[in-house]
Scaffold this motif. Structure first.
Motif: not given
Length: 792
Positions: A733-759
């Motif tokens: 692992l050289e670098k890790i970057k958070l680029f998105d956190v999503y909460k909305g109609e596409q997922i359960d209300s008790s959940k969240k979507s977290v997106a990372f870019s890994i180098t």
């Protein structure tokens, strides 16, 4: 102290030495030069001219058309409004494209239709006054009475071209507050002969016995008092050479008698005064302590109430001068003065200084006396004044010289220890070479003992002798050596660490504050500190200035909030402040408290929020190379908002806290805006900081980037997912970057979507698909343990 270079040449010949060379050498030998200035340097293209003709202007009642001979052949025409001219007058002529003091430029032009090729100058237009040339008039053209050559620069023609050098004289060198003293220094510096004219007074106008009686009644405050009488005083302007020298030294010429006393003070460094004999009751002069309640009106018209601490010069009934400070109202020389008394005395420096201070009147005389003058200088100065009286035909000097001398005449004796001086200065001079240097300063010798001249009260110890040898041997010749056993003049590791914190916080836009370490016990209540908190146990100050400063703080948060509150209530719209604050944690009663250093940061305003504070904390930790720290939400900090606070830790130890200040705390401090603070344990950061830097070469192999979109519970911290990825990817692992956190109609209300870019990158080879796939499998396994899955 100003020095006239023209006057200096009377005592030492310096040929045509450039002024810069003179000033640099004098500074190197210990007589520091502040600067220099040539008189008339602002005047350009102003020359001497002669009025050939005067003709009334045809269109003006007050203008004259003049023809001026400037010695260049054809006369020039100048129109002037002056009414004091006549044919044959010598006048200063400002030619076309000339420059006058103040930056005033003169060009040819026309006045009422008549061509004028310059301007005729008045005294004030040349930067001079009637004191400089008493025969001139103030409201007309300067008609020069001296012999001058036509076309000669006016400054040279009237002697307004002296160069004056300003010296900074230290208080231990009273001898250098004189032309003779500085000339002596110049002669020693440039290895030139030094000569002083011995005053010769012809006198021969009778005896003053029965006219004057002098007695020193306070010999501890006046070591010598001398006086001479001059009759048939003729008060008139001083000659030009004397006026020129006084002007260059910064003293305004007045009349011949006053100018003589000022001249001698500047030349010899010995203040003098002259009395009108008519106002000395019974011809008696008594140098005594004043009586409590006595009064005197001084020359400046101010009444002074005297005490027994003040030394005065009195006649048979009253004080007529405050000794060493200023003469009395009736001691001055006026138009009908016929007989005067010149005095030259040596008063105690401490007495003069305290008297001048108590009476609120510091003069040129008092500033010299308070430094400690040479009693052996009094009689030569008195004789010089009387010599000048005869030279200027200012009066008839009587034969007798009245002296009451209580000075010891002893000279300071210092043993010349050549070996010690050589070791002290790290030089190699023989005793004879040292004596040669000291002889130029008028030191005499009795075997290996030095007899210091009485005008050098600063020579008291062999170290003083070493200094004299060093400055004339040449400081630049003495080899440089490192200080033995001293500090090497560099920052310690801790100082570098704290400077890094300061520089980083300033770069982040924060302003540093400094607050007192002692506070009021009530401050703990204002930040909602629980009654059971161990931090309430503080060191109590035994003699506090008041309750508000009665204990030593165990937390610097109240101090920060006090400053933020002050800024807020003074309508400062935004504030971001920091302090490296000391906190004092008590131990047992017989031991000193533990003194901790915390970095405390506070902010409010448009750009202040939790993420800004967190980002600043991350920047600090990153700049200090503090790695492996963790952050976790906390609701246990009483001073902070329970839902907007986090605690930082490292290897299980508390590192600090960050968050929004509790609304009640903000209200306690009168702040209606949201306030954000964080504190970091500076001692803990110093312990974990990686101070050593290692070189890492640029990578030779390409990187591989993978994006992960994860689904997890809404309450799962993003940092938990980052740590899982770090554990799974390992060294690749050289670098890790958070680029998105999503909460909305596409997922359960008790959940969240977290997106990372890994180098990922390998230092020794190109990553293969198989190796990348294996690493990603490990990453997903760790993420599943943390409660996250790939988002489909």
């Amino acid at each position: 102290m100003n020095l006239s270079m023209r006057w200096l040449k009377e005592f030492v010949t310096l040929d045509d030495m450039p002024i810069r060379d003179f000033t640099e050498a004098m500074t190197m030998s210990g007589s520091k030069v502040e600067g220099w200035e040539t008189e008339g340097s602002e005047i350009e293209n102003v020359i001497m001219g002669k009025v050939l003709s005067l003709e009334k202007h045809p269109d003006s009642d007050h203008l004259w058309i003049t023809q001026i001979d400037t010695g260049s052949g054809e006369p020039i025409q100048i129109v002037t409004g002056a009414q004091n001219l006549k044919v044959g007058d010598l006048v200063p002529v400002a030619m076309d494209n000339s420059l006058l003091p103040g930056g005033k430029k003169i060009k040819k032009g026309k006045l009422r239709g008549v061509e004028s090729n310059g301007m005729l100058c008045s005294l004030s237009e040349l930067g001079l006054t009637k004191h400089d040339f008493p025969y001139a008039i103030e409201d007309g053209i300067f008609v020069i009475q001296e012999d001058c050559a036509l076309g000669e620069p006016v400054c040279k023609a009237i002697g307004f071209d002296d160069t004056k050098v300003e010296f900074e004289i230290t208080s231990n060198r009273p001898d250098c507050f004189s032309v003779i003293g500085l000339a002596r220094e110049a002669a020693a510096t440039f290895h030139k002969p030094f000569s002083v004219h011995t005053p010769v007074v012809k006198a021969g106008h009778g005896s003053c016995k029965g006219m004057l009686d002098v007695k020193v009644e306070a010999p501890d405050l006046c070591s010598i008092y001398s006086a001479r009488v001059v009759k048939n005083v003729r008060v008139k302007p001083s000659p030009r050479w004397m006026r020129e020298r006084l002007r260059a030294m910064g003293v305004r010429p007045i009349n011949n008698i006053v100018d003589i006393t000022n001249y001698v003070m500047l030349e010899y460094g010995q203040p003098m005064h002259s009395f009108d004999l008519r106002f000395i009751d019974e011809g008696k002069i008594r140098v005594r302590r004043a009586q409590d309640g006595e009064t005197i009106t001084t020359l400046d018209g101010v009444d002074h109430k005297l005490t027994a601490k003040n030394l005065v010069i009195a006649d048979a009934h009253k004080p007529i001068a405050i000794a060493g400070v200023m003469g009395g109202e009736y001691s001055g020389i006026v138009g009908d003065t016929t007989t005067i008394v010149f005095e030259s005395a040596c008063f105690n420096g401490v007495s003069v200084r305290t008297t001048a201070r108590d009476q609120g009147m510091r003069t040129d005389a008092s500033s010299r006396y308070e430094k400690g003058l040479d009693p052996n200088n009094c009689l030569p100065a008195l004789e010089r004044a009387c010599e000048l009286v005869e030279l200027l035909d200012a009066g008839d000097v009587l034969d007798d010289r009245i002296v009451d001398d209580h000075s010891s005449g002893e000279r300071t004796r210092i043993h010349l220890d050549a070996d010690w001086i050589n070791r002290f200065l790290d030089i190699q001079l023989t005793a004879d070479e040292m004596k040669a240097i000291l002889s130029k300063l008028e030191c005499e010798f009795d075997g290996d003992d030095i007899l210091a001249p009485t005008f050098r009260p600063d020579l008291q110890h062999k170290a003083d002798i070493a200094e004299e040898i060093a400055r004339f041997y040449g400081y630049n010749k003495i080899p440089g050596t490192a200080l033995g056993g001293g500090a090497q003049g560099k920052y310690s590791a801790r100082q570098k660490f704290e400077r890094t914190i300061n520089d980083t916080m300033l770069a982040l836009g924060a302003s540093e504050i400094m607050t007192y370490s002692f506070i009021s016990p009530k401050y703990y209540d204002k930040i909602l500190m629980p009654a059971s908190s161990p931090l309430r146990k503080s060191i109590t100050i035994s003699n506090p200035l008041g309750e508000d400063t009665s204990i030593m703080r165990t937390t610097a948060l109240p101090s920060m909030l006090e400053v933020l509150s002050r800024n807020y209530n003074n309508r400062n719209a935004d504030a971001c402040l920091f302090e490296l604050a000391s906190e004092y944690i008590p131990t047992s009663e017989d031991k000193l408290p533990i003194e901790k250093t915390n970095l405390v940061v506070g902010m409010y305003g448009n750009h202040a929020d939790y993420f800004t504070a967190k980002g600043m904390a991350e920047q600090i930790l990153g700049k200090l190379c503090v790695y492996g720290w963790e952050i976790e939400a906390s609701s246990e900090e009483p001073s902070y908002h329970p839902g907007r606070c986090a605690v930082l830790s490292i290897e299980g130890e508390r590192l600090g806290v960050i968050g929004e200040i509790h609304p009640q705390v903000a209200e306690n401090y009168g702040i209606s805006d949201r306030v954000y603070c964080f504190s970091l344990d500076a001692d803990k950061m110093y312990e974990y900081a990686k101070s050593e830097k290692t070189y890492t070469p640029l990578p030779k192999f390409p990187a591989v980037t993978r994006d992960l979109a994860l689904l997890c519970d809404d309450g799962t911290p993003v940092l938990t997912l980052e740590k899982a990825i770090i554990r799974g990817a390992g060294n690749l692992l050289e670098k890790i970057k958070l680029f998105d956190v999503y909460k909305g109609e596409q997922i359960d209300s008790s959940k969240k979507s977290v997106a990372f870019s890994i180098t990922m990158r390998s230092a020794d080879s190109t990553l293969t698909d198989e190796r990348i796939a294996g690493t990603m499998k490990k990453v997903m396994k760790e993420l599943e343990k943390a409660g996250a899955i790939l988002r489909s």
